[in-house]
Write an enzyme that holds these catalytic residues in place. Structure first.
Site, PDB file in Angstrom:
ATOM      1  N   CYS A 189       0.838  -1.202   0.000  1.00 42.88           N
ATOM      2  CA  CYS A 189       0.000   0.000   0.000  1.00 42.88           C
ATOM      3  C   CYS A 189       0.869   1.246   0.000  1.00 42.88           C
ATOM      4  O   CYS A 189       2.053   1.194   0.303  1.00 42.88           O
ATOM      5  CB  CYS A 189      -0.892   0.004   1.238  1.00 42.88           C
ATOM      6  SG  CYS A 189      -2.087  -1.344   1.228  1.00 42.88           S
ATOM      7  N   CYS A 190       0.250   2.344  -0.331  1.00 44.40           N
ATOM      8  CA  CYS A 190       0.914   3.640  -0.354  1.00 44.40           C
ATOM      9  C   CYS A 190       1.600   3.871   0.996  1.00 44.40           C
ATOM     10  O   CYS A 190       1.015   3.560   2.028  1.00 44.40           O
ATOM     11  CB  CYS A 190      -0.130   4.722  -0.611  1.00 44.40           C
ATOM     12  SG  CYS A 190       0.532   6.360  -0.845  1.00 44.40           S
ATOM     13  N   PRO A 191       2.809   4.314   1.019  1.00 43.46           N
ATOM     14  CA  PRO A 191       3.609   4.906  -0.054  1.00 43.46           C
ATOM     15  C   PRO A 191       4.616   3.947  -0.685  1.00 43.46           C
ATOM     16  O   PRO A 191       5.457   4.382  -1.468  1.00 43.46           O
ATOM     17  CB  PRO A 191       4.345   6.030   0.662  1.00 43.46           C
ATOM     18  CG  PRO A 191       4.653   5.443   2.015  1.00 43.46           C
ATOM     19  CD  PRO A 191       3.433   4.593   2.335  1.00 43.46           C
ATOM     20  N   ASP A 205      -2.212  -1.475  -5.629  1.00 46.70           N
ATOM     21  CA  ASP A 205      -2.724  -0.349  -4.843  1.00 46.70           C
ATOM     22  C   ASP A 205      -3.518   0.584  -5.760  1.00 46.70           C
ATOM     23  O   ASP A 205      -2.968   1.143  -6.711  1.00 46.70           O
ATOM     24  CB  ASP A 205      -1.563   0.402  -4.199  1.00 46.70           C
ATOM     25  CG  ASP A 205      -2.003   1.602  -3.380  1.00 46.70           C
ATOM     26  OD1 ASP A 205      -3.193   1.667  -3.008  1.00 46.70           O
ATOM     27  OD2 ASP A 205      -1.156   2.484  -3.123  1.00 46.70           O
TER      28      ASP A 205
END
Length: 81
Positions: free
Chosen positions: A18-20, A45
């Protein structure tokens, strides 16, 4: 059909991250390429659909194309010259 100049010099798979993380890995990987080479980024994502094009715009790298297959996204980014 993918032109020879659009063939990835390197592929990174950030699936499940997932981000980042996808952006951090993309930024790290592009630094290892020569100008004009293409990086293939595989991501799951959903945020990458906005993040990768925006990052390309900010950094001057070219988003050659994006492919979406189910929940998997593939980005082909050419390192700026």
């Amino acid at each position: 059909m993918v032109e020879n100049r659009d063939k990835p010099a390197r592929t990174i798979d950030t699936s499940g991250q997932c981000c980042p993380v996808p952006m951090m890995e993309t930024n790290r990987a592009i630094k290892s390429l020569q100008p004009g080479e293409v990086l293939e980024v595989v991501a799951t994502d959903i945020g990458s659909k906005m993040d990768i094009p925006a990052w390309c715009g900010r950094t001057g790298h070219e988003l050659v194309r994006m492919e979406e297959e189910g929940k998997t996204f593939r980005y082909y980014v050419r390192k700026r010259r």
